[in-house]
Write a protein that holds these residues in place. Structure first.
Motif, PDB file in Angstrom:
ATOM      1  N   ARG A 129      -8.428  -1.992  -2.977  1.00 46.56           N
ATOM      2  CA  ARG A 129      -7.697  -1.775  -1.744  1.00 46.56           C
ATOM      3  C   ARG A 129      -7.433  -1.074  -0.953  1.00 46.56           C
ATOM      4  O   ARG A 129      -6.950   0.312  -2.058  1.00 46.56           O
ATOM      5  N   SER A 130      -7.391  -0.794   0.158  1.00 49.72           N
ATOM      6  CA  SER A 130      -6.889   0.132   0.940  1.00 49.72           C
ATOM      7  C   SER A 130      -5.710  -0.165   1.319  1.00 49.72           C
ATOM      8  O   SER A 130      -5.311  -0.390   1.911  1.00 49.72           O
ATOM      9  N   ILE A 131      -4.747   1.263   0.666  1.00 48.87           N
ATOM     10  CA  ILE A 131      -3.174   0.667   0.508  1.00 48.87           C
ATOM     11  C   ILE A 131      -2.325   2.194   1.878  1.00 48.87           C
ATOM     12  O   ILE A 131      -2.565   3.421   1.322  1.00 48.87           O
ATOM     13  N   LYS A 132      -2.178   1.856   3.745  1.00 54.89           N
ATOM     14  CA  LYS A 132      -2.314   3.027   4.197  1.00 54.89           C
ATOM     15  C   LYS A 132      -0.753   2.887   4.670  1.00 54.89           C
ATOM     16  O   LYS A 132      -0.297   1.705   5.292  1.00 54.89           O
ATOM     17  N   THR A 133      -0.083   4.146   5.505  1.00 52.15           N
ATOM     18  CA  THR A 133       0.893   4.054   6.422  1.00 52.15           C
ATOM     19  C   THR A 133       1.998   3.144   6.005  1.00 52.15           C
ATOM     20  O   THR A 133       2.769   3.361   5.001  1.00 52.15           O
ATOM     21  N   GLY A 188       5.484   1.073  -0.336  1.00 49.53           N
ATOM     22  CA  GLY A 188       5.062   1.030  -1.860  1.00 49.53           C
ATOM     23  C   GLY A 188       5.465   1.984  -2.990  1.00 49.53           C
ATOM     24  O   GLY A 188       5.927   1.869  -3.758  1.00 49.53           O
ATOM     25  N   LEU A 202       0.493   2.794  -7.276  1.00 50.04           N
ATOM     26  CA  LEU A 202      -0.190   1.906  -6.053  1.00 50.04           C
ATOM     27  C   LEU A 202      -1.022   0.795  -6.062  1.00 50.04           C
ATOM     28  O   LEU A 202      -0.699  -0.337  -6.111  1.00 50.04           O
ATOM     29  N   VAL A 253      -0.638  -3.480  -6.530  1.00 49.27           N
ATOM     30  CA  VAL A 253      -1.507  -4.377  -5.621  1.00 49.27           C
ATOM     31  C   VAL A 253      -1.792  -5.358  -6.448  1.00 49.27           C
ATOM     32  O   VAL A 253      -1.607  -6.542  -6.337  1.00 49.27           O
ATOM     33  N   THR A 278       2.623   0.389   4.947  1.00 44.35           N
ATOM     34  CA  THR A 278       1.894   0.112   3.614  1.00 44.35           C
ATOM     35  C   THR A 278       2.762   0.145   2.195  1.00 44.35           C
ATOM     36  O   THR A 278       3.196  -0.213   1.299  1.00 44.35           O
TER      37      THR A 278
END
Lengths: 501, 296
Positions: free
Chosen positions: B23-27, B33, B244, B248, B29
């Protein structure tokens, strides 16, 4: 937009899952994570004949859409019977002059080179595949393109070892192969067709699917850059009648077709009484069987992967779920919650699980079949996900209360729609699983090894997965029983259709 | 009572767990997180060399994990040996930070139940409101599941209504996912409020697949009873990125209701440093010198 029947727009949850459902809301929403690497999509793509990119003789092009936006992505040359003829002539010349003459080791070198170049350009190809076909970038990046390279690597290895594949026999190439491929795995299907054909010393005329020609034309660039002799691979794009022209061309020695059973049957009739050999890889309505002793959480994951992978546009999709009655409530509840966590949307977003439906026509077919399921009395359960306003989309769905006489239990939907049925004993599971005109694949979920072997022997399907689903590997043969076709692709068996032994 | 658990398929659990790492968790989020991760942290010190001073240091850090301008929340708890509970409680008296204590002859648990219960009662008298007990792995591996169950139930009784019970399996010693799943079933039914992977004294400690198996057990227990059990992976989680991945997995397995320190904790000592570093990076746009951040 095709007519989306009212019934499919409803969202129902299985009644007993109502009380204690898990909530998958926006407590921690994921920000967009689009793949932003720039790629070049040409304004229009020509035909690839005799080692050159040439304009179609008719001068006509047709648009290729991005199904996630329904906007035009590019234009594709509309190949005619004349173009097909030119391609076959080029392939015949290449076969006679170079490809069947050079040392098999040299053929292998070209294939290795193609495989390496595909790996080098993997990101570009993945993005193009996703833009053109609507599949999630995660799948094109992690599954499609790596498998494409793997297929070329695998068959490159066979090129100079064919004598050992069939001991005591003398394998010879067949000649010019005409290959017609589908739109669900555009580049992967091209690789499945091209790699064994070329390794065995045949030359090829390939016809990509109408809606997904872009990556095939980029593969043509790679083939040219790899220095493959002119005419060994020819790619003629166009709609169905271009494919028909290829199938009917008298200069072809072998036809390989992957696509719908309907078209496959037509091709078989057309070729009856000709000297052309034929392999068909057609539709499926695979049973995914969950036994009561199965690891249920993993089995449900397997079911999800079996039917929602590539929006269900998978001929071997596990579209019929057979669950043993004793665990049916548990499985149903897990499934109902699990489809809520499937992320549907922008295929270029790295977090997307389910992308866009490949075309408006396909969306219409899915909607029509789902509508029939509701009309025939099955219960529809759908994800509460929000769908984008533009493009072609369908919510991950499944039917309960399905009986084997319902259309949704018999016909291939080729979309993200599962039909759930129950059984009581292993023998009944086998009977129900085999109660279909198809026989491409099947899945068994159980903790008991003996059960796996017993059931696998009784299931009439070409590929049987045990405690997994939709796993592909170039070393493993793939193909169907019954109306799912004949001939095998992959593995040493995949060489057979392209050789006279 | 017959004690059994559903089977677990190793290959598929590991495959599923790996999916969460993609999963690409960015900015926004990512920032949300990471702050959530801080709020879920049980800051832990479990050394023979622990002193009231070390514990005070830890408590201060739990109250203010980083420069206030980053608006990071306080941590969930500090986790110490029973002898240091008093020091921690004295320091954290008025705060909402919990004082957790490992008890039951942590980490081996190889003493009689009577002694384990004394250990628990002592920690509670000193002011612990969370008890992290270890199961008797020897009994578990010998197939004596009833003993494991009875001990957990006895400790739960000792906790009464005033302390939360976290049950540590030491998954590195149970080794198979089937064992982890079975231990989860036993612990939840015997009264655990939280189930926890590891002591941190054995390698491997927490892993994603092991935690997934436990989350799935929690999910089934919720389906069956409506009771929400908490989860605490502990040991071996050192980077913000790994934290993270766990969040997720939590969000996609158990959903919104579990995204709270009441139902999910990280047992860690060095993780906080990397998380605060990343929060500062996301807020300011560039990495700070690590010297601006507290040592573990």
């Amino acid at each position: 937009m095709p007519r989306i029947p009212k019934s499919t727009a409803l969202t129902k949850r299985a009644p007993h899952a109502e009380a204690l459902a898990l909530q998958f809301g926006d407590a921690w929403a994921y920000a967009p994570a689009p793949e932003t690497t720039p790629v070049t999509v040409k304004d229009r793509y020509d035909l690839f004949i005799g080692g050159k990119f040439v304009k179609p003789s008719s001068g006509k092009y047709f648009p290729s859409l991005n199904p996630a936006s329904a906007k035009k992505l590019t234009e594709i040359a509309r190949g005619s019977a004349r173009d097909v003829d030119k391609a076959v002539v080029a392939a015949r010349a290449a076969y006679a002059k170079t490809w069947s003459k050079i040392h098999p080791r040299e053929r292998g070198k070209y294939l290795f080179r193609i495989a390496r170049m595909i790996q080098e350009r993997a990101r570009e190809l993945s993005i193009l595949e996703t833009m053109d076909g609507g599949k999630p970038i995660r799948e094109s990046r992690d599954i499609d393109i790596p498998l494409v390279a793997a297929h070329f690597f695998y068959y490159a290895g066979w090129a100079d070892k064919l004598d050992y594949a069939f001991p005591g026999k003398t394998p010879n190439p067949i000649g010019v192969a005409g290959q017609v491929i589908p739109w669900n795995f555009p580049l992967l299907m091209a690789a499945w067709k091209l790699a064994p054909a070329l390794a065995c010393g045949n030359t090829v005329v390939l016809k990509p699917a109408e809606t997904t020609s872009v990556t095939a034309m980029h593969l043509a660039e790679i083939i040219r850059e790899a220095g493959v002799p002119d005419g060994v691979v020819n790619i003629v794009t166009g709609p169905g009648d271009t494919g028909a022209a290829l199938v009917n061309h008298p200069g072809i020695d072998k036809i390989a077709f992957t696509g719908s059973t309907e078209v496959g049957k037509h091709i078989a009739k057309t070729l009856a009484g000709t000297s052309k050999t034929l392999t068909l890889e057609l539709g499926g309505k695979a049973a995914n069987i969950i036994m009561e002793d199965a690891p249920l959480d993993q089995a449900v994951e397997g079911v999800i992967n079996g039917i929602y992978f590539n929006q269900g546009h998978v001929c071997c999709a596990g579209s019929r779920l057979l669950v043993q009655e004793s665990v049916y409530p548990k499985v149903l509840r897990k499934l109902t919650d699990r489809i809520e966590t499937l992320r549907v949307g922008d295929p270029l977003d790295k977090n997307t699980d389910v992308g866009a439906i490949n075309s408006k026509e396909q969306l219409g077919r899915i909607a029509e079949l789902v509508d029939s399921g509701v009309a025939e009395g099955a219960d529809l359960v759908q994800s509460n996900c929000r769908l984008p306003s533009k493009g072609y989309w369908f919510k991950p769905s499944f039917f309960t209360g399905v009986t084997a006489s319902h259309r949704v239990a018999r016909e291939e939907i080729f979309g993200p729609v599962l039909s759930v049925m129950t059984f009581r004993t292993p023998a009944e599971a086998i009977d129900r699983a085999n109660n279909t005109c198809y026989g491409l694949s099947a899945g068994i979920w159980t903790d008991k090894g003996s059960k796996i072997f017993k059931m696998a022997g009784a299931l009439r399907a070409g590929v049987i997965w045990a405690n997994t689903f939709n796993k592909f590997d170039p070393t493993s043969p793939f193909g169907g029983y019954k109306e799912s076709g004949f001939g095998r692709e992959g593995g040493v068996q995949g060489l057979m259709p392209y050789l006279r032994v | 009572m017959r004690i059994s658990a559903p089977p677990v398929d190793q290959v598929n659990v590991e495959e599923r767990a790996a999916r969460f790492t993609r999963r690409s968790i960015k900015t926004s989020t990512k920032l949300a997180g990471l702050k959530m991760a801080v709020s879920m942290m049980d800051l832990t010190t479990l050394e023979g060399a622990d002193t009231p001073g070390k514990v005070a240091f830890l408590c201060r850090k739990a109250l203010q994990p980083m420069d206030p301008r980053f608006h990071a929340p306080p941590c969930a708890a500090v986790c110490v040996y029973p002898n240091l509970v008093g020091a921690a409680r004295a320091f954290l008296e008025d705060s909402r930070i919990h004082v957790a204590s490992v008890a039951t002859s942590f980490p081996s648990g190889q003493v009689p139940l009577r002694v384990k219960l004394q250990d628990v009662r002592y920690a509670m008298q000193q002011g612990a409101d969370e008890i992290d007990m270890v199961i008797d792995r020897g009994a578990f591996l010998a197939g004596n599941y009833h003993k494991v169950f009875d001990e957990i139930a006895a400790v739960k009784e000792a906790c009464g209504g005033s302390a939360h019970l976290k049950v540590i399996f030491e998954t590195g010693e149970l080794q198979t996912y089937d064992n982890v799943r079975l231990a989860s079933e036993i612990a939840m039914r015997a009264g655990a409020d939280f189930i926890k992977t590891s002591t941190g004294k054995i390698s491997p400690a927490a892993t994603l697949p092991v935690t997934l198996v436990m989350l799935e057990a929690i999910r089934d227990y919720f389906y069956e009873t409506g009771v929400r059990i908490g989860m605490k992976p502990a040991g071996g989680i050192r980077t913000a990125k790994e934290a993270l991945h766990y969040l997720v997995m939590l969000a996609e397995t158990l959903g919104d209701a579990w995204l709270t320190p009441d139902l999910f904790r990280f047992g860690a000592s060095s993780l906080l440093t990397d998380v605060t570093l990343q929060i500062a990076k996301l807020t300011d746009g560039n990495y700070q010198n690590p010297d601006y951040h507290s040592l573990p």
